[in-house]
Design a protein around this motif. Sequence first.
Motif, mmCIF file in Angstrom:
data_model
loop_
_atom_site.group_PDB
_atom_site.id
_atom_site.type_symbol
_atom_site.label_atom_id
_atom_site.label_comp_id
_atom_site.label_asym_id
_atom_site.label_seq_id
_atom_site.Cartn_x
_atom_site.Cartn_y
_atom_site.Cartn_z
ATOM 1 N N MET A 164 0.747 -1.045 -0.052
ATOM 2 C CA MET A 164 0.092 0.097 -0.072
ATOM 3 C C MET A 164 0.776 1.145 0.112
ATOM 4 O O MET A 164 1.662 1.427 0.948
ATOM 5 C CB MET A 164 -0.938 -0.113 1.239
ATOM 6 C CG MET A 164 -2.022 1.206 1.373
ATOM 7 S SD MET A 164 -3.339 0.954 2.641
ATOM 8 C CE MET A 164 -2.005 1.208 4.068
ATOM 9 N N THR A 165 0.720 2.137 -0.986
ATOM 10 C CA THR A 165 1.429 3.368 -0.866
ATOM 11 C C THR A 165 0.616 4.551 -0.646
ATOM 12 O O THR A 165 -0.798 4.386 -0.363
ATOM 13 C CB THR A 165 1.882 3.697 -2.661
ATOM 14 O OG1 THR A 165 0.616 3.807 -3.315
ATOM 15 C CG2 THR A 165 2.641 2.366 -2.970
ATOM 16 N N ASP A 166 1.092 5.683 -0.448
ATOM 17 C CA ASP A 166 0.383 6.918 -0.020
ATOM 18 C C ASP A 166 -0.810 7.229 -1.175
ATOM 19 O O ASP A 166 -1.620 7.968 -0.714
ATOM 20 C CB ASP A 166 1.384 8.361 0.085
ATOM 21 C CG ASP A 166 2.215 8.037 1.092
ATOM 22 O OD1 ASP A 166 1.931 7.252 2.094
ATOM 23 O OD2 ASP A 166 3.391 8.459 0.935
ATOM 24 N N SER A 167 -0.554 6.880 -2.438
ATOM 25 C CA SER A 167 -1.802 7.185 -3.468
ATOM 26 C C SER A 167 -2.544 6.157 -3.405
ATOM 27 O O SER A 167 -3.504 6.448 -4.180
ATOM 28 C CB SER A 167 -0.802 7.351 -4.792
ATOM 29 O OG SER A 167 -0.288 6.000 -5.044
ATOM 30 N N THR A 168 -2.610 4.958 -2.719
ATOM 31 C CA THR A 168 -3.604 4.064 -2.662
ATOM 32 C C THR A 168 -4.664 4.384 -2.088
ATOM 33 O O THR A 168 -4.916 5.291 -0.996
ATOM 34 C CB THR A 168 -3.051 2.915 -2.008
ATOM 35 O OG1 THR A 168 -1.938 2.193 -2.375
ATOM 36 C CG2 THR A 168 -4.383 1.933 -1.926
ATOM 37 N N PRO A 169 -5.853 4.435 -2.765
ATOM 38 C CA PRO A 169 -7.154 5.103 -1.942
ATOM 39 C C PRO A 169 -7.437 4.381 -0.795
ATOM 40 O O PRO A 169 -7.356 3.238 -0.466
ATOM 41 C CB PRO A 169 -8.363 4.727 -3.106
ATOM 42 C CG PRO A 169 -7.479 4.813 -4.301
ATOM 43 C CD PRO A 169 -6.238 4.020 -4.055
#
Length: 461
Positions: free
Chosen positions: A1-6
Motif C-alpha cells: 500500500m502506497t500513499d496514493s492508494t485510495p
Amino acid sequence: MTDSTPKYYILDTNILLHEPLAFLNFDEHHVVIPMVVLEELDIIKDRQRDVSREARTAIRSLENALKDASPEEILNGVPLTQIQGAHHAAGTLSIFPDYQLKQQDAVLNLSENDHRIIQTALALQQQWPHTKVVLVTKDINMRLKAKGTGVKYVEDYRTDQLIDDIRFLSKGFVEIEGDFWEHVGEVTSVQQGRDTFHEVARDVLPTVFHNQYVIDDSGHFAAKVVGYDEHHVRLHDISYERMMGYRAWGIQPKNIYQGMALNALLDPNLDLVILTGPAGSGKTLLALAAALELVVEQGVYEKIIVTRSTPEIAESIGYLPGTEEEKMAPWLAAITDSLEVLHKQDESMEASLNYIMTKANIQFKSLNFMRGRSIQNAIVLLDEAQNLTASQLKTIITRCGTGTKIICSGNLAQIDSYYLTAVTSGLTYIVERFKGYSGSATVNLNGVVRSSLAQFAEENL
C-alpha cells in the motif's frame, strides 16, 4: 500500500457540523458516512441553535451528492466527480448501514451513537484488511475509545489545519538578536517627510510578510515591513521611541509588544488586526482604547460593535430578559471592565461610561445575529476569538463592508470549545491565512501587564 492508494475515511457527525462540505476534501479517497451520523444530523437540524444551520447545510449537500443514485450505488459508493463546483474530490461517497451491526461482547455497547461509528470503522477494517481505514473525528475522547477498541487509524480533521504545532504560529514580528544593523550589509535609505524607509537584502529577513514588525534586543530599532520581493525587503523605520510613544484614549504601551499593537490598531489602512497573547497582556484594553480614539477623537469610524464567542450563548441568550445588548452584557463584562479602567480617574465614572457608550455608539451584538448583516463604517471588536472555527470567523469577517475595521483578539491557551484545539482554532487559521494580506497585521502580546500576581500565575500555574 502506497500513499496514493485510495483509503476509506469514516466521518463523525462533528466533522460535518464543523464543515458541511468536508466530504469533498479527501481527494481520491473514499468517504463513508455511517447511518447514525444522518440520524444525529436529523436531530440537530431542528434545534434552536446556531449549529443547526450547519446540520441543515450538511444534509442538503449530502442529498445533492446522492439524489440520483440507487440504493445499491449509495451502499457501494457514488463517484464524487459528478458533483459540480470547485473541489478536487475524485473518490466515492457511501452510506454505511451501521444498524445492521450485531452486538458483540468484545466491542462497545451499540446503543450509543459514538460506539456505532467506532464499530463501523472496525467492520470496514475487517472487510478491507489491505486498505487503510481511517476514523475522522474532532472528539478527543472518541479518538481514545476508538484506539482502545482496535481501530488502527484515528485522526482529527486536518484539512483546515495550516500548522502542525502551535509553536510555529506567526507572532507578527521578528525579534533580532543584538543590534539590527550588525546583521545588515548594504542598505538603501529614503526619507519621505518625517518617515524613513530602508531597503535591506532578503537574506536578513528570509521569512517575511506584509506588516510584519521587526525589533531588536538593543531597544533602539523598530520597523514594519511595507514591501518585499525576491531580493529586497522594504522597511518603514518607526523607531523604538516613537513606537513606545503612541497614545490612545489615555493609554500608552507598557512594552514594545503593546507599542506594535497600538501602531496596527491606530492605522486606518489596516482592515484586520489580530491580537494574540496570554491573559492580562492587554488585548481587550488596547483594542477598546484604540477604537474609542478612532471613533470619538478622530472620527474615522462611526460606531463600535462589540461581540464575542460564548459556547453556551445559542442555548441561553433567548431566555435572558431585556434587549439584545442587555442579554449580551454578562458575556461582555471584559469590555465594561476595560471601560471602567479607562475612566477610573473621572469624577463620575458612571456618568462618563454612559456618555462614552452614547458618544461612541457602542453596540453589543450576539454572533447569532451577525450572519446576513453588512457592517459599514464601524470598528468590530471580536473578543475570545479562540473559541470560533474557521468557518465561523469567515462568516463574521465577510460581514465587514466599506470603511470597517475588525479587531480579533484571543488567547489560544483558553479554548473552551469541546472540539477545538490551539492548532484547529479559527484564530490560528486566520493568523496564518492573512499573513499575505497587505491590509492586516498580527501582534502577539508577550508578557502579562495586568499585575505581578497575574504574571506569576501565567508563568507558574
